[in-house]
Design a protein around this motif. Structure first.
Motif, PDB file in Angstrom:
ATOM      1  N   ALA A 143      15.373  -2.231 -48.183  1.00  0.00           N
ATOM      2  CA  ALA A 143      15.371  -1.607 -46.854  1.00  0.00           C
ATOM      3  C   ALA A 143      14.342  -2.274 -45.946  1.00  0.00           C
ATOM      4  O   ALA A 143      14.607  -2.505 -44.768  1.00  0.00           O
ATOM      5  CB  ALA A 143      15.110  -0.113 -46.967  1.00  0.00           C
ATOM      6  N   ARG A 192      18.078  -3.282 -38.208  1.00  0.00           N
ATOM      7  CA  ARG A 192      17.682  -1.984 -38.767  1.00  0.00           C
ATOM      8  C   ARG A 192      17.641  -0.883 -37.717  1.00  0.00           C
ATOM      9  O   ARG A 192      18.081   0.232 -37.953  1.00  0.00           O
ATOM     10  CB  ARG A 192      16.319  -2.113 -39.473  1.00  0.00           C
ATOM     11  CG  ARG A 192      15.773  -0.822 -40.029  1.00  0.00           C
ATOM     12  CD  ARG A 192      16.699  -0.269 -41.107  1.00  0.00           C
ATOM     13  NE  ARG A 192      16.254   1.039 -41.533  1.00  0.00           N
ATOM     14  CZ  ARG A 192      16.723   2.178 -41.024  1.00  0.00           C
ATOM     15  NH1 ARG A 192      17.643   2.184 -40.087  1.00  0.00           N
ATOM     16  NH2 ARG A 192      16.277   3.335 -41.475  1.00  0.00           N
ATOM     17  N   ASP A 223      14.280   4.725 -44.573  1.00  0.00           N
ATOM     18  CA  ASP A 223      14.208   3.688 -45.592  1.00  0.00           C
ATOM     19  C   ASP A 223      13.830   4.351 -46.902  1.00  0.00           C
ATOM     20  O   ASP A 223      12.848   5.091 -46.968  1.00  0.00           O
ATOM     21  CB  ASP A 223      13.151   2.643 -45.224  1.00  0.00           C
ATOM     22  CG  ASP A 223      13.548   1.831 -43.993  1.00  0.00           C
ATOM     23  OD1 ASP A 223      14.682   1.979 -43.509  1.00  0.00           O
ATOM     24  OD2 ASP A 223      12.720   1.028 -43.533  1.00  0.00           O
ATOM     25  N   LEU A 268      19.367   3.351 -47.793  1.00  0.00           N
ATOM     26  CA  LEU A 268      19.069   4.020 -46.531  1.00  0.00           C
ATOM     27  C   LEU A 268      19.510   5.455 -46.723  1.00  0.00           C
ATOM     28  O   LEU A 268      20.582   5.722 -47.270  1.00  0.00           O
ATOM     29  CB  LEU A 268      19.814   3.356 -45.377  1.00  0.00           C
ATOM     30  CG  LEU A 268      19.409   1.912 -45.100  1.00  0.00           C
ATOM     31  CD1 LEU A 268      20.324   1.292 -44.051  1.00  0.00           C
ATOM     32  CD2 LEU A 268      17.954   1.830 -44.665  1.00  0.00           C
TER      33      LEU A 268
END
Length: 72
Positions: free
Chosen positions: A4, A12, A26, A31
């Protein structure tokens, strides 16, 4: 470093849950959506698998661990 954390920051910030379109946390190599309590894996190439049908359900204990005990 977790998968992540390795996602490009520009990518992201645009990733949201495909079901409720809300933000994700995260969670190591996943996720996490704390509202629906589902986790989306990040494959070995670092690509998030954002398919609702492939989301993994998260139980109460793991939810508490990921969120630090906060009920989000």
């Amino acid at each position: 470093m977790s998968r992540a954390a390795e996602i490009d920051p520009i990518v992201r910030e645009r990733l949201v849950c495909p079901t409720d379109h809300g933000p994700l946390l995260d969670a190591g190599d996943e996720l996490y959506n704390p509202r629906l309590r589902v986790a989306y894996r990040i494959d070995s190439d670092g690509i998030p698998v954002m398919l609702a049908g492939e989301a993994r359900a998260v139980g109460d204990a793991e939810h508490a661990t990921i969120t630090g005990g906060a009920d989000r």
